[in-house]
Motif scaffolding. Structure first.
Motif: not given
Length: 132
Positions: A5, A8, A21, A58, A73-79, A82
């Protein structure tokens, strides 16, 4: 073997994430049809990138369905949070004011964008979590 992993996504991976998304759970073909509207890319290339993204953790894939369905796997906001944090540390040494100054200098911000920035700063001053 699972791929390591990374912190980014690559530019191509980010393109695919944006489609997912926007669309929600989608097949490779769905993603490919949307991507090819803006650039030339083959369906097998999209498949390979999405498989790599799955291996890197991802994307999630429902392999029981045909065609296989993928989703982030992750929301747009979370990504985005980050990615912004990574950029802040790597490029601006953790200085949010320096990041904001260069972001505004590099693109003439509209009155609306400046008002949104002021609202976010006011919310932070009041101890509130910004709504965006």
């Amino acid at each position: 073997m699972a791929r390591p992993q990374t912190g980014r996504p690559t530019d191509q991976e980010l393109e695919i994430l944006k489609v997912l998304w926007k669309r929600g759970r989608s097949s490779v073909r769905d993603v490919w049809l949307e991507l090819r509207e803006s650039r030339e890319i083959g369906q097998t290339s999209v498949l390979k990138i999405m498989q790599i993204m799955r291996d890197k953790g991802q994307l999630v894939c429902d392999a029981d369905q045909r065609p296989q369905i993928f989703w982030p796997k992750q929301t747009q906001k979370s990504t985005l949070k980050q990615l912004a944090g990574d950029l802040l540390q790597r490029v601006f040494g953790g200085s949010a004011s320096l990041l904001l100054q260069h972001a505004i200098d590099s693109k003439q911000a509209s009155r609306h964008e400046l008002a949104e920035i002021r609202t976010l700063l006011d919310q932070l001053d009041d101890g509130k979590t910004p709504s965006k």
